[in-house]
Write an enzyme that holds these catalytic residues in place. Structure first.
Site, short mmCIF file in Angstrom:
data_model
loop_
_atom_site.label_atom_id
_atom_site.label_comp_id
_atom_site.label_asym_id
_atom_site.label_seq_id
_atom_site.Cartn_x
_atom_site.Cartn_y
_atom_site.Cartn_z
N LYS A 206 0.83 -1.20 0.00
CA LYS A 206 0.00 0.00 0.00
C LYS A 206 0.87 1.26 0.00
O LYS A 206 0.68 2.16 -0.82
CB LYS A 206 -0.93 0.01 1.22
CG LYS A 206 -1.91 1.17 1.22
CD LYS A 206 -2.58 1.36 2.57
CE LYS A 206 -1.67 2.14 3.50
NZ LYS A 206 -2.34 2.56 4.75
N ASP A 224 -6.47 0.82 0.79
CA ASP A 224 -6.53 1.13 2.22
C ASP A 224 -7.90 0.72 2.74
O ASP A 224 -8.69 0.07 2.03
CB ASP A 224 -6.25 2.62 2.46
CG ASP A 224 -7.40 3.50 2.02
OD1 ASP A 224 -8.31 3.02 1.29
OD2 ASP A 224 -7.41 4.69 2.39
#
Length: 335
Positions: A206, A224
């Protein structure tokens, strides 16, 4: 004429009414009522308990009617038969196009001036808000402007600077570790490849995609908590593992759209499609959402749930892009 009938007549004939009886028989029925008048009692007021019960019943009736209406609307919004893969892809791409019209200013909500600052800010953003990170990093980068400076930091001093972001001991360890790796292995520069970025302490896929997409222009999907929630609500995927979600969503959209898609979805999740109470009644893409009705559907009530510039509040960046229509966030300690 039968004897039975005769005997009945005889019985009636043998009864001789008295004068009193005759007088009584001539009086109308209303006369007896006059002789003993009865006052009409005033209607009694209902007790407070009865009034309360009546109001509660009326409220329940209204709530039931409203719930039925919402359920009917939600049912109408959902397809009557299972959605095909092709239909889902078309709907998903239309959502992306319409979100682009709603959020033409979508951007990463972390303040940064270079790849190193973005990398550090993204690591700090774990388990806290971008606002808190943006309020903390000005002092951090003033004290440690380069990887070399941060690699040489005294842990306790660094911890004190980043304390407002939470989990400051673990984060300080990651920042010193990744800065040391940048200094020793990458010449003090942030690498522009996924396989290199994920070798740095505290950096996962991420974080790596945030840096690649916004500092190097390399397309990437940032999964996320907001992206994960909305991808499932919109039925783009049924997975709950970020890596699997990333892979499935990547098959739906062209690679050139990945970075901006991430910004738009995250923007929508932060402003309208909240985790606990999404503002369905104020959402511009309800006609494309198979989960419509999970949140507040009343338009006026839904408006009160909107956040940041959509609700007339400051954003998360102290230094937002020029095209951002909202107010800048206040610095740390400002009221």
């Amino acid at each position: 004429m039968s004897g039975e009938r005769n005997s009945a007549v005889g019985e009636q004939g043998s009864r001789v009414p008295t004068k009193a009886a005759k007088g009584a028989s001539r009086k109308p029925a209303g006369v007896a009522a006059k002789s003993a008048p009865v006052k009409a009692s005033k209607p009694s007021r209902p007790s407070a308990k009865a009034v309360k019960a009546a109001k509660a019943a009326a409220t329940e009736t209204k709530a039931a009617a409203k719930a039925a209406k919402v359920a009917e609307t939600a049912k109408a919004a959902k397809p009557s038969k299972p959605e095909s893969r092709l239909a889902m892809v078309r709907r998903a791409r239309r959502i992306n196009r319409e979100l682009a019209e709603v959020y033409p200013y979508a951007h990463p909500e972390l303040d940064f001036r270079n790849a190193f600052q973005l990398l550090v800010a993204t690591v700090l953003s774990a388990q806290t808000t971008d606002l808190r990170v943006n309020q903390t990093t000005p002092a951090l980068f003033a004290k440690y402007p380069t990887p070399e400076d941060m690699a040489a930091a005294v842990p306790e001093e660094l911890e004190e600077v980043i304390r407002p972001t939470g989990f400051f001991r673990a984060k300080a360890k990651s920042l010193i570790g990744l800065s040391t790796a940048l200094r020793d292995s990458f010449g003090g520069e942030v690498p522009g490849r996924l396989e290199d970025l994920v070798t740095l302490p505290g950096v996962g896929r991420k974080t790596a995609f945030v840096v690649l997409g916004n500092a190097f222009g390399v397309p990437g999907i940032t999964v996320d908590t907001h992206f994960m929630r909305l991808a499932r609500r919109w039925k783009w995927t049924e997975q709950d593992d970020p890596v699997k979600i990333e892979a499935e969503v990547a098959e739906i959209f062209p690679k050139s759209e990945w970075t901006m898609l991430s910004h738009r979805v995250i923007f929508h999740g932060r402003r309208i499609c909240h985790a606990r109470k999404p503002a369905c009644g104020a959402c511009p893409i309800t006609h494309l959402c198979p989960s419509y009705g999970e949140g507040e559907t009343d338009p006026e009530k839904a408006k009160k749930l909107l956040k940041y510039e959509m609700g007339g509040y400051p954003g998360q960046r102290l230094n937002p892009p020029p095209d951002y229509p909202g107010k800048p966030a206040p610095p740390l300690g400002a009221s």
